[in-house]
Design an enzyme around this catalytic site. Structure first.
Site, PDB file in Angstrom:
ATOM      1  N   GLN A 211       0.815  -1.207   0.000  1.00 20.12           N
ATOM      2  CA  GLN A 211       0.000   0.000   0.000  1.00 20.12           C
ATOM      3  C   GLN A 211       0.856   1.267   0.000  1.00 20.12           C
ATOM      4  OE1 GLN A 211      -2.705  -2.172   3.244  1.00 20.12           O
ATOM      5  NE2 GLN A 211      -3.297  -0.044   2.994  1.00 20.12           N
ATOM      6  N   PHE A 242      -6.125  -3.701   3.553  1.00 19.95           N
ATOM      7  CA  PHE A 242      -6.744  -3.339   4.831  1.00 19.95           C
ATOM      8  C   PHE A 242      -5.761  -2.763   5.850  1.00 19.95           C
ATOM      9  CE2 PHE A 242      -8.986  -7.238   3.242  1.00 19.95           C
ATOM     10  CZ  PHE A 242     -10.068  -6.578   2.691  1.00 19.95           C
ATOM     11  N   GLU A 246       0.714  -1.846   4.521  1.00 21.58           N
ATOM     12  CA  GLU A 246       1.231  -0.483   4.575  1.00 21.58           C
ATOM     13  C   GLU A 246       2.689  -0.465   5.009  1.00 21.58           C
ATOM     14  OE1 GLU A 246       0.430   3.829   6.745  1.00 21.58           O
ATOM     15  OE2 GLU A 246      -1.174   2.350   6.675  1.00 21.58           O
ATOM     16  N   ARG A 324      -4.932   7.843  17.220  1.00 16.21           N
ATOM     17  CA  ARG A 324      -6.246   7.921  16.573  1.00 16.21           C
ATOM     18  C   ARG A 324      -7.331   7.268  17.415  1.00 16.21           C
ATOM     19  NH1 ARG A 324      -8.536   8.927  11.155  1.00 16.21           N
ATOM     20  NH2 ARG A 324      -6.530   9.696  10.418  1.00 16.21           N
ATOM     21  N   ARG A 356      -7.687  -1.155   8.878  1.00 17.13           N
ATOM     22  CA  ARG A 356      -8.826  -0.314   8.488  1.00 17.13           C
ATOM     23  C   ARG A 356      -9.454   0.391   9.704  1.00 17.13           C
ATOM     24  NH1 ARG A 356     -13.303  -2.893   4.427  1.00 17.13           N
ATOM     25  NH2 ARG A 356     -14.046  -0.958   3.463  1.00 17.13           N
ATOM     26  N   THR A 455      -3.115  11.890  10.407  1.00 18.04           N
ATOM     27  CA  THR A 455      -2.772  12.751  11.538  1.00 18.04           C
ATOM     28  C   THR A 455      -1.319  13.194  11.480  1.00 18.04           C
ATOM     29  OG1 THR A 455      -2.449  10.733  12.849  1.00 18.04           O
ATOM     30  CG2 THR A 455      -4.562  11.868  13.061  1.00 18.04           C
ATOM     31  N   ALA A 524      -5.828   5.630   5.514  1.00 15.74           N
ATOM     32  CA  ALA A 524      -6.548   6.730   6.166  1.00 15.74           C
ATOM     33  C   ALA A 524      -7.734   7.205   5.330  1.00 15.74           C
ATOM     34  CB  ALA A 524      -5.609   7.896   6.465  1.00 15.74           C
ATOM     35  N   GLU A 726     -12.716   3.687   5.438  1.00 12.23           N
ATOM     36  CA  GLU A 726     -12.689   3.315   6.847  1.00 12.23           C
ATOM     37  C   GLU A 726     -13.954   3.625   7.635  1.00 12.23           C
ATOM     38  OE1 GLU A 726      -8.050   3.624   8.121  1.00 12.23           O
ATOM     39  OE2 GLU A 726      -9.029   5.512   7.636  1.00 12.23           O
TER      40      GLU A 726
END
Length: 776
Positions: A211, A242, A246, A324, A356, A455, A524, A726
């Site tokens: 990702q 998902f 990443e 988060r 996710r 963020t 995100a 998400e």
């Protein structure tokens, strides 16, 4: 050029209209090409990881002689073979080695890689290693880590506003409790995979399922000790991600590239499902301690919460994930006085990572638990308590001091309440439960407010590359990655709409670091927001040049030039798009542009816990009805109604599919998907045979999904759309809340059942027996 009659038919693939996923037919016919489908050049080798069979230990010796002597083995790679940095940490903390040198920190940690002529030979050889290690104590979960005095893997965050003492003084009621929220495996259909092909000098090309191509590029460069310009990473599509691809892909990309450059041969690494699940991180488990003060109306006055997370042995993305969780611990509710604290704890497990929602779902579960506590304490319908605490004018500042200016949650919830006939059905369920000895039912209507933006402010940027060829066809490339969510289709629709051409003219090409540099992860929920705007910027640059060309050659003002379906109007003349482009090319007009976008008006000061980390909010609501068997704990979802806000949808068909899939995945997280480690630290749920994701039979019997038709994004997002990846994941919380009501019926709804997640049949049964016995 020749005159044409005006064309009034709309273009095929215009924005705000439904359009099939660009690869849908390829997916169902098996023609979609994934990394493992790339034709292997002659001489391709295969790598496989050798893993630790102890959980926490100091390495005395690692005997690999039998591995090297095994049939077909070409090389065995350890930490000593790494020419650059022995680290694939995505945050630069240098705490995530490719292979450990002295210390093993979790069961299943990769210790070396075998490179052999075939994958099977490499896999068999990896099992021949002999490890001599000194066992060390281990802690596997947040509570054990606290007891053992384990450090935090990254800096915790505190959010505060108001004064807890003041809020508590004004509230006659106060409840404290704990909720345990389980993790989740990504269970993507396509597992982790990387395929590296060495090039000239220090260059290497890596095809992988990631990702975040730019991060994979940088990690491979660091491990090889070369500059980023020597590494090209390419991704055509993924079979799901998902969040699990990443940062977790870094290890596999680095190993493949390391082997390829060392041996000067192409190398592929593809772990089997068991190794994939034991060697890669999951959604973070949380233990949340909460303390909520409220009045007789159910209005919240003060909230205090501590969010302890199982982070694993290294930081990975645990910092932003636990941040988060705090950002969403309010969900859709206003807390006048609040203090929230994260505790990202080090544990002797694989490093947990993005998933996710990125910590947001865990925060929302905690918020809904507090609403549930208040409702049962006061003998009220939880929906009434929710409404009493919704953000509204004068009560619209979050715990991180961002004002909620786009709030539509009350209208949305009341619309779903009417559509789902919630009040009448709740009364019917109460009557049913009075007369049913074994089967009990429950219903819940839960909201979601979810902030959209990374963020980490610097990630809120994207690039794109658009070429218009002289035959009128268009080449599109952007920094986002396609993992089945329809990102490429949406971005192509944006470009088609900008030029007013049929989408068939647009060729979507693989994401590659050679075309668009310094990309952010497709995560995100920002893929369409960022890459759509970047592609639009590139298209508008080319259009501006074409308009100037038309003005110069026709002697008209810019406002007399309009792009219409598959044509361009120049004064009174209508010219076919491809003919117009050909004439511009002949006049040496530049028909290529690199677009760029950065999200405006966002800022975040982590030290003070204040700012505007989110560009806007996405909203949604779910009403779910469940049925449980009080003798076995088994359950089924009878009906679910979803209503979700996606602004002015770029593609309603794709967005509706995203809402449906997110709900089912969220429901699975909270009901069936249980991760379980034994006392020795071994993950026992490491394959589909032991880890239960939702099946087709688990989908609600009645499943109604609608998108909000009356809202558009107030912010200047691409075509006023909103993110969809998400936010709807948290709609699955309605199932957990409905199950809680069904359980609560066994003692007349006097006690909050305090169901921990996942609420497996065993946990449901234990909760029923606990309430039958008079315990909370």
């Amino acid at each position: 050029m020749t005159d044409m009659k005006p064309i009034h038919a709309p273009i095929r693939g215009a924005v705000h209209t439904g359009l099939i996923h660009d690869s849908a037919a390829k997916h169902v016919t098996g023609r979609a090409a994934y990394t493992d489908d790339i034709a292997e050049p002659a001489g391709t080798l295969h790598a496989y990881l050798g893993q630790s069979d102890v959980t926490h230990a100091r390495i005395r010796a690692l005997d690999l002689s039998a591995v090297r002597a095994a049939p077909g083995v070409v090389a065995v790679l350890t930490a000593t073979d790494i020419p650059g940095a022995n680290d694939v940490s995505p945050t630069g903390k240098h705490d995530d080695p490719v292979f450990p040198e002295t210390l093993i920190e979790y069961h299943g940690q990769p210790l070396f890689a075998v490179v052999a002529e075939t994958r099977d030979l490499a896999r068999r050889a990896a099992a021949l290693a002999r490890l001599d290690a000194e066992p060390l104590p281990h802690a596997l979960d947040p509570e054990a880590a606290i007891t053992a005095g384990h450090p935090m893997v990254t800096e915790p965050l505190t959010l505060r506003r108001g004064t807890l003492a003041e809020g508590r003084q004004a509230a006659p009621h106060r409840i404290a409790g704990t909720v345990r929220i389980g993790g989740q495996d990504h269970m993507y259909l396509e597992g982790q995979i990387s395929f590296a092909i060495p090039g000239e000098d220090d260059t290497v090309t890596v095809y992988c399922s990631t990702q975040h191509p730019s991060e994979a590029q940088h990690m491979v460069a660091h491990v090889l000790g070369v500059p980023s310009n020597a590494v090209t990473v390419q991704v055509r599509r993924m079979g799901g991600g998902f969040g699990g691809k990443e940062s977790q892909m870094n290890l596999f990309a680095a190993v493949a590239a390391l082997a390829a450059k060392k041996l000067d041969r192409p190398v592929k690494i593809r772990p089997d499902r068991d190794q994939d699940m034991t060697a890669t991180g999951k959604r973070h488990d949380f233990v949340v301690d909460y303390d909520v003060a409220f009045d007789d109306t159910g209005t919240i006055h003060a909230v205090e919460g501590t969010f302890a997370a199982r982070c694993g042995f290294s930081a990975d993305l645990s910092g932003p994930v636990t941040d988060r969780a705090l950002f969403h611990a309010d969900n859709a509710y206003f807390y006048p006085h609040v203090r929230l604290e994260s505790r990202p704890l080090k544990t002797n497990t694989v490093s947990n990572t993005a998933f996710r929602g990125f910590g947001g779902p865990q925060g929302v579960v905690a918020a809904e638990r507090m609403i549930e506590e208040i409702a049962y304490a006061l003998g009220r319908d939880p929906l009434d308590i929710r409404k009493a605490n919704f953000y509204r004018a004068g009560r619209d500042v979050t715990p991180y001091h961002q004002e909620v200016t786009d709030n539509v949650i009350l209208r949305l919830v009341e619309e779903l309440e009417a559509r789902a006939d919630y009040r009448a059905r709740r009364q019917d369920i109460l009557a049913f439960n009075r007369d049913s000895a074994v089967i009990r039912r429950g219903i819940a209507l839960t909201p979601v407010k979810f902030g959209i933006s990374f963020t980490a402010t610097h990630f809120n940027q994207a690039g794109a590359l658009v070429h218009v060829y002289n035959d009128g066809s268009i080449h599109l490339n952007h920094g986002g990655t396609e993992m089945g969510q329809g990102l490429n289709t949406k971005v192509a629709q944006v470009v088609a709409d900008a030029f007013q051409v049929d989408i068939d003219r647009i060729r979507i090409t693989a994401t590659t670091t050679e075309k668009v540099p310094n990309t952010s992860a497709t995560a995100a929920s920002s893929g369409s927001d960022l890459n759509g705007m970047a592609a639009l910027d590139a298209a508008e640059q080319i259009k501006a040049r074409l308009v100037s060309f038309a003005c110069e050659t026709r002697g008209v003002a810019p406002e007399a030039v309009r792009f219409v379906p598959n044509a361009v109007v120049i004064g009174e003349e209508v010219v076919a798009f491809d003919a117009f482009v050909k004439s511009a090319y002949m006049a040496r007009v530049q028909l290529s542009a690199a677009g760029f976008y950065k999200t405006p008006d966002i800022h975040w000061d982590r030290a003070s816990g204040t700012g505007r980390p989110f560009y806007y909010y996405a909203y949604g609501a779910a009403c779910s009805e469940v049925e449980i068997d009080t003798l076995t704990g088994e359950y089924r979802v009878m009906r679910t109604d979803l209503l979700h806000d996606v602004g002015r949808s770029l593609n309603p068909d794709i967005d509706r599919g995203q809402v449906e899939g997110a709900f089912v995945q969220g429901m699975g997280w909270l009901t069936t998907e249980e991760l379980w480690w034994d006392d020795a630290g071994r993950l026992r749920t490491h394959a589909p045979s032991t880890y239960k994701i939702p099946l087709a039979s688990d989908v609600p019997r009645i499943f109604n999904v609608d998108l909000v038709a009356w809202n558009e994004n107030r912010e200047r997002t691409v075509k006023r759309s909103k993110a969809v990846g998400e936010p709807p994941f948290m709609l699955g919380i309605s199932v957990l809340e409905a199950m809680s009501m069904a359980v609560a019926s066994v003692d007349g709804y006097r006690t909050c059942p305090r169901l921990d997640a996942p609420a497996t049949p065993e946990r449901v049964l234990m909760a029923v027996e606990r309430l039958k016995g008079g315990g909370a």
